[in-house]
Design a protein around this motif. Structure first.
Motif, PDB file in Angstrom:
ATOM      1  N   TYR A   1      44.368  52.698  -3.689  1.00  0.00           N
ATOM      2  CA  TYR A   1      43.076  53.019  -3.512  1.00  0.00           C
ATOM      3  C   TYR A   1      42.008  52.178  -4.082  1.00  0.00           C
ATOM      4  O   TYR A   1      40.868  52.502  -3.798  1.00  0.00           O
ATOM      5  N   ASP A   2      42.589  51.255  -4.947  1.00  0.00           N
ATOM      6  CA  ASP A   2      41.443  50.577  -5.703  1.00  0.00           C
ATOM      7  C   ASP A   2      41.149  49.373  -4.902  1.00  0.00           C
ATOM      8  O   ASP A   2      41.094  48.008  -5.496  1.00  0.00           O
ATOM      9  N   ARG A   3      40.678  49.417  -3.795  1.00  0.00           N
ATOM     10  CA  ARG A   3      40.234  48.225  -2.974  1.00  0.00           C
ATOM     11  C   ARG A   3      39.212  48.642  -1.886  1.00  0.00           C
ATOM     12  O   ARG A   3      39.392  50.017  -1.455  1.00  0.00           O
TER      13      ARG A   3
ATOM     14  N   LYS B   1      47.659  51.846 -15.859  1.00  0.00           N
ATOM     15  CA  LYS B   1      48.054  50.331 -15.177  1.00  0.00           C
ATOM     16  C   LYS B   1      49.521  50.228 -16.104  1.00  0.00           C
ATOM     17  O   LYS B   1      50.434  49.670 -15.711  1.00  0.00           O
TER      18      LYS B   1
ATOM     19  N   ILE C   1      45.859  53.988  -7.935  1.00  0.00           N
ATOM     20  CA  ILE C   1      45.374  53.015  -8.228  1.00  0.00           C
ATOM     21  C   ILE C   1      45.688  51.931  -7.266  1.00  0.00           C
ATOM     22  O   ILE C   1      44.907  51.245  -6.435  1.00  0.00           O
TER      23      ILE C   1
END
Length: 302
Positions: A38-40, A60, A35
């Motif tokens: 890579y969460d962008r 999270k 996360i």
């Protein structure tokens, strides 16, 4: 629990997954944080799907628990008063770090770029990194036909994969520049011309047009040099697949070509690697026993 932060491109993800397999073999409970990095938008995607790999993902809450990262007011006050109680551990250097195998609980960050982490479970790692038939799905007919043509030529020749990393490496000249020079590649090719007179060189690069020009300027057009065009960044796994089917290797200072060579199944394979891996750190454990090293000036290094 141990959480490994997944980061970087395909080659780095593979090193992190190999560490995961090693930790699992030691009986640890391990998950990935895919996360945070890579969460962008704009980041390279996770590519382990090319091996049909699924992996346990930390949520999270689990990530915040192990890194002491909760943003609630009470947590912020506690950290202000007593300091952060994170279990994060970053690899000590770019070389093998045994602490990564014994810390628990831990949130592990780093690239872990050494075979020493997983040499004793090599067959398990090779089994995990078997390319899936999914890599052929969704390709247009022309590209698929071209790839099949490359594969046939590779498997019917004394094939040498040559990886030339440009593009993003040119933007980080202070780290990666001045290592895989033209002198490096010319000496490496000459090495194989001497050892394997029938060698055919398959050149892989993120700048294929530059490679084609370089071939024209340095070698006769005798069919022994092939600039592979397998698509761009999002299809990078196709390059690694084709590289892994070659017999011998000239690699760049790149985890991507490191894995392309490592996955090669030829028992008599030769691997040439640059004698320096980066300008800002001293890598020693990135090298495997069967690698021949050549300097930026084109000298063999014992």
């Amino acid at each position: 629990m141990i959480i490994i932060q997944m980061t970087g491109g395909m080659g780095n993800q593979m090193f992190q997954y190999a560490l995961y397999l090693k930790l699992c073999s030691l009986g640890r409970e391990v998950k990935f944080d895919d996360i945070s990095e890579y969460d962008r938008p704009g980041v390279r995607p996770v590519m382990l799907w090319a091996f049909d790999i699924d992996y346990p993902r930390a949520d999270k809450d689990e990530i915040n628990e192990i890194t002491d990262g909760f943003l609630k007011f009470s947590h912020r006050v506690r950290r202000k008063l007593f300091g952060r109680k994170s279990k994060e551990y970053h690899e000590e250097s770019c070389n093998f770090d045994g602490q990564a195998l014994v810390r628990e609980p831990a949130y592990l960050t780093g690239y872990f770029q050494s075979e020493k982490y997983f040499k004793d479970i090599e067959e398990q790692v090779r089994g995990a990194f078997t390319f899936s038939g999914k890599i052929w799905e969704g390709l247009d007919g022309e590209l698929k036909e071209r790839l099949e043509g490359y594969l046939k030529r590779i498997e019917n020749a004394v094939s040498v994969a040559v990886h030339i990393r440009r593009g993003d490496y040119l933007e980080k000249e202070e780290i990666y520049g001045g290592i895989c020079t033209e002198e490096y590649y010319r000496r490496a090719i000459a090495y194989f011309e001497e050892k394997e007179p029938e060698a055919v060189f398959f050149l892989f690069s993120n700048e294929p047009e530059w490679v084609k020009k370089w071939i024209r300027e340095n070698y006769e057009d005798n069919g022994r040099f092939v600039a592979v065009e397998s698509g761009r960044g999002e299809n990078g796994y196709l390059d690694m697949y084709l590289m892994s089917r070659c017999r011998h290797y000239i690699i760049a200072n790149s985890s991507f070509s490191w894995w392309g060579a490592w996955l090669g199944a030829s028992r008599d394979k030769r691997i040439i690697a640059p004698s320096k891996w980066a300008q800002n750190q001293c890598y020693t454990d990135i090298y495997t026993e069967n690698m021949v090293r050549i300097s930026a000036k084109g000298d063999l290094v014992e």
